[in-house]
Write an enzyme that holds these catalytic residues in place. Structure first.
Site, PDB file in Angstrom:
ATOM      1  CB  ILE A  19      -0.424  -0.223   1.289  1.00 22.83           C
ATOM      2  CG1 ILE A  19      -1.614  -1.510   1.486  1.00 22.83           C
ATOM      3  CG2 ILE A  19      -1.373   1.682   1.760  1.00 22.83           C
ATOM      4  CD1 ILE A  19      -2.960  -1.582   2.293  1.00 22.83           C
ATOM      5  CB  SER A  40      -4.121   4.090  11.022  1.00 26.92           C
ATOM      6  OG  SER A  40      -5.032   3.990  12.254  1.00 26.92           O
ATOM      7  CE  LYS A  55      -1.238  -0.065  11.469  1.00 24.99           C
ATOM      8  NZ  LYS A  55      -0.070   0.570  10.562  1.00 24.99           N
ATOM      9  CB  ILE A  68      -5.652  -2.674   0.539  1.00 26.38           C
ATOM     10  CG1 ILE A  68      -5.946  -1.707   1.587  1.00 26.38           C
ATOM     11  CG2 ILE A  68      -5.275  -2.527  -0.619  1.00 26.38           C
ATOM     12  CD1 ILE A  68      -7.093  -1.350   1.128  1.00 26.38           C
TER      13      ILE A  68
HETATM   14  P1  NAP Z   1       3.674  -4.799   3.868  1.00 26.81           P
HETATM   15  O1  NAP Z   1       3.739  -4.436   2.180  1.00 26.81           O
HETATM   16  O2  NAP Z   1       4.087  -5.188   4.287  1.00 26.81           O
HETATM   17  O3  NAP Z   1       3.850  -3.191   3.978  1.00 26.81           O
HETATM   18  C1  NAP Z   1       4.907  -3.013   4.964  1.00 26.81           C
HETATM   19  C2  NAP Z   1       5.721  -2.292   5.117  1.00 26.81           C
HETATM   20  O4  NAP Z   1       6.920  -1.707   6.458  1.00 26.81           O
HETATM   21  C3  NAP Z   1       7.440  -3.157   4.206  1.00 26.81           C
HETATM   22  O5  NAP Z   1       7.647  -2.483   3.480  1.00 26.81           O
HETATM   23  C4  NAP Z   1       7.960  -3.205   4.896  1.00 26.81           C
HETATM   24  O6  NAP Z   1       9.684  -3.020   4.789  1.00 26.81           O
HETATM   25  C5  NAP Z   1       8.435  -1.932   6.566  1.00 26.81           C
HETATM   26  N1  NAP Z   1       9.214  -2.247   7.863  1.00 26.81           N
HETATM   27  C6  NAP Z   1       8.334  -3.530   8.802  1.00 26.81           C
HETATM   28  N2  NAP Z   1       9.167  -2.971   9.486  1.00 26.81           N
HETATM   29  C7  NAP Z   1       9.646  -2.547   9.334  1.00 26.81           C
HETATM   30  C8  NAP Z   1      10.623  -1.167  10.616  1.00 26.81           C
HETATM   31  N3  NAP Z   1      10.530  -2.196  11.433  1.00 26.81           N
HETATM   32  N4  NAP Z   1      11.441  -0.479   9.715  1.00 26.81           N
HETATM   33  C9  NAP Z   1      11.648   0.220   8.597  1.00 26.81           C
HETATM   34  N5  NAP Z   1      10.284  -0.501   8.006  1.00 26.81           N
HETATM   35  C10 NAP Z   1       9.973  -1.337   8.070  1.00 26.81           C
HETATM   36  O7  NAP Z   1       2.346  -4.373   3.826  1.00 26.81           O
HETATM   37  P2  NAP Z   1       1.451  -3.359   3.240  1.00 26.81           P
HETATM   38  O8  NAP Z   1      -0.180  -4.810   3.615  1.00 26.81           O
HETATM   39  O9  NAP Z   1       0.962  -2.448   2.199  1.00 26.81           O
HETATM   40  O10 NAP Z   1       0.692  -2.842   4.431  1.00 26.81           O
HETATM   41  C11 NAP Z   1       1.252  -0.972   4.700  1.00 26.81           C
HETATM   42  C12 NAP Z   1       0.191  -0.005   5.736  1.00 26.81           C
HETATM   43  O11 NAP Z   1      -1.094  -0.143   5.000  1.00 26.81           O
HETATM   44  C13 NAP Z   1       0.572  -0.651   7.047  1.00 26.81           C
HETATM   45  O12 NAP Z   1       0.971   0.396   8.086  1.00 26.81           O
HETATM   46  C14 NAP Z   1      -0.566  -1.714   7.904  1.00 26.81           C
HETATM   47  O13 NAP Z   1      -0.445  -1.714   9.275  1.00 26.81           O
HETATM   48  C15 NAP Z   1      -1.368  -0.580   6.861  1.00 26.81           C
HETATM   49  N6  NAP Z   1      -2.592  -1.555   6.428  1.00 26.81           N
HETATM   50  C16 NAP Z   1      -2.948  -2.669   5.229  1.00 26.81           C
HETATM   51  C17 NAP Z   1      -3.970  -3.137   5.148  1.00 26.81           C
HETATM   52  C18 NAP Z   1      -3.640  -4.239   4.612  1.00 26.81           C
HETATM   53  O14 NAP Z   1      -5.473  -3.933   3.936  1.00 26.81           O
HETATM   54  N7  NAP Z   1      -3.737  -4.675   3.775  1.00 26.81           N
HETATM   55  C19 NAP Z   1      -5.571  -2.887   5.850  1.00 26.81           C
HETATM   56  C20 NAP Z   1      -5.111  -2.215   6.641  1.00 26.81           C
HETATM   57  C21 NAP Z   1      -3.877  -1.097   7.163  1.00 26.81           C
HETATM   58  P3  NAP Z   1      10.933  -4.317   4.953  1.00 26.81           P
HETATM   59  O15 NAP Z   1      10.702  -5.188   5.352  1.00 26.81           O
HETATM   60  O16 NAP Z   1      12.198  -3.715   3.808  1.00 26.81           O
HETATM   61  O17 NAP Z   1      11.221  -3.149   6.462  1.00 26.81           O
END
Ligand code: NAP
Ligand code: COA
Length: 260
Positions: free
Chosen positions: A24, A146, A164, A193
């Site tokens: 995202i 969030s 969150k 998502i």
């Molecule tokens: P994602 O691709 O896994 O994104 C998480 C990112 O955070 C990765 O790029 C990861 O990269 C980085 N990360 C993790 N730990 C870290 C750390 N300690 N320091 C720096 N970077 C770090 O997952 P996503 O599903 O797209 O989620 C993106 C955002 O949307 C998140 O905030 C999530 O909570 C929120 N969200 C997602 C959904 C959904 O449906 N997917 C729903 C509600 C909210 P590295 O591994 O390289 O560190």
């Protein structure tokens, strides 16, 4: 598809985006670049950042990739300093770095709970705090990614719900404390998502269809839906919006997570 936003609405801006290599927040980084902003992306693993850097650059944008763990304040200070060295300033901070896994509260260790709170909530504070002087100079803004898990109660997500809820508190508190400096602080709470790591971890494939029926708009969100919300909130169209977390979930949280 017709263009929704005018060209170059973020021309001249510099954005620092954590978690900006993937999923995202990767989409958000790419969208801000397409709108004219110069982008710094930061996360732990450079191999998660390089492909996004290349994509942004191949679209004609400018991107700086820097490995840093948001839990490590000194590393984040360094990443911010290097971004300023490279681009001269920071106007927009996007906090997307996060961790998640499913675990029952009775099985979750103290360190498991703390790890997610440290990444999502303390990590968000760390980045905001480290970027403060730059944001004060630029009268910039913060966008915190969030979720809606904590609005009701989400089983197996006590750690992320607490984290969150903390992120939302940071959004509200900083919007009040830093509004006087001209800094706007807002958030986006995505619903489910599709095609993301988060959904892979949280929703077993067989439950996807069941959940779709529980979403008032009858579909999963797309990364594009969050990109569009981010473009709106970071643009001048939102110049009087401060302290808000915009829910982008097709109405899903209103029906809760129960499948019964
Ligand atoms: P994602 O691709 O896994 O994104 C998480 C990112 O955070 C990765 O790029 C990861 O990269 C980085 N990360 C993790 N730990 C870290 C750390 N300690 N320091 C720096 N970077 C770090 O997952 P996503 O599903 O797209 O989620 C993106 C955002 O949307 C998140 O905030 C999530 O909570 C929120 N969200 C997602 C959904 C959904 O449906 N997917 C729903 C509600 C909210 P590295 O591994 O390289 O560190
Ligand atoms: N179930 C229960 N506990 C778990 C777990 C799981 N699936 N995964 C990790 N933990 C616990 C570990 O056991 C450890 O606790 P312990 O020391 O008491 O055993 C603690 O969490 C820290 O684990 P560790 O693997 O050292 O953390 P990390 O800092 O290397 O990684 C995570 C952080 C756990 C959040 C990892 O899943 C990650 O890197 N996530 C980023 C990508 C992501 O989650 N994307 C979706 C965003 S919505």
């Amino acid at each position: 598809m017709n263009k929704i936003f005018a060209d170059n609405i973020l021309q001249g801006k510099v954005a620092f985006v954590t978690g900006g290599g993937t999923g995202i927040t990767g989409g958000v980084a790419r969208a801000l670049a397409e709108a004219g902003a110069k982008i710094a992306i930061a996360s732990r693993k450079i191999e998660n950042l390089e492909p996004m850097k290349q994509l942004i650059e191949s679209n004609g944008g400018e991107c700086f990739a820097v490995a840093a763990d948001v839990r490590d304040y000194a590393a984040i200070e360094n990443a911010i300093a290097r971004t300023v060295e490279r681009f001269g300033k920071i106007d927009i901070v996007v906090n997307g770095a996060a961790g998640n896994f499913l675990c029952k509260a009775e099985e979750l260790s103290s360190n498991g709970f703390g790890t997610v709170v440290d990444i999502d909530a303390k990590g968000t504070f760390n980045v905001c705090r480290a970027a403060f002087e730059e944001l004060k100079k630029s009268k910039g803004q913060i966008l915190n990614i969030s979720a809606t898990l904590h609005y009701l109660a989400t089983p197996m997500q006590i750690h992320v719900s607490a984290a969150k809820a903390g992120v939302d508190a940071i959004t509200r508190n900083l919007s009040v404390e830093w509004g006087g400096y001209g800094i706007r602080v807002n958030g986006i709470a995505p619903g489910p998502i599709e095609d993301t790591e988060g959904m892979k971890r949280l929703l077993p494939e067989p439950l996807k269809e069941k959940l779709t029926r529980r979403i008032p708009l009858q579909r999963f969100g797309r990364i594009k839906d969050i990109e569009n919300a981010a473009l709106f909130l970071t643009s001048d169209a939102a110049s009087y919006i401060n302290g808000v977390t915009l829910v982008v979930d097709g109405g899903q949280w209103l029906l809760g997570t129960s499948f019964s």
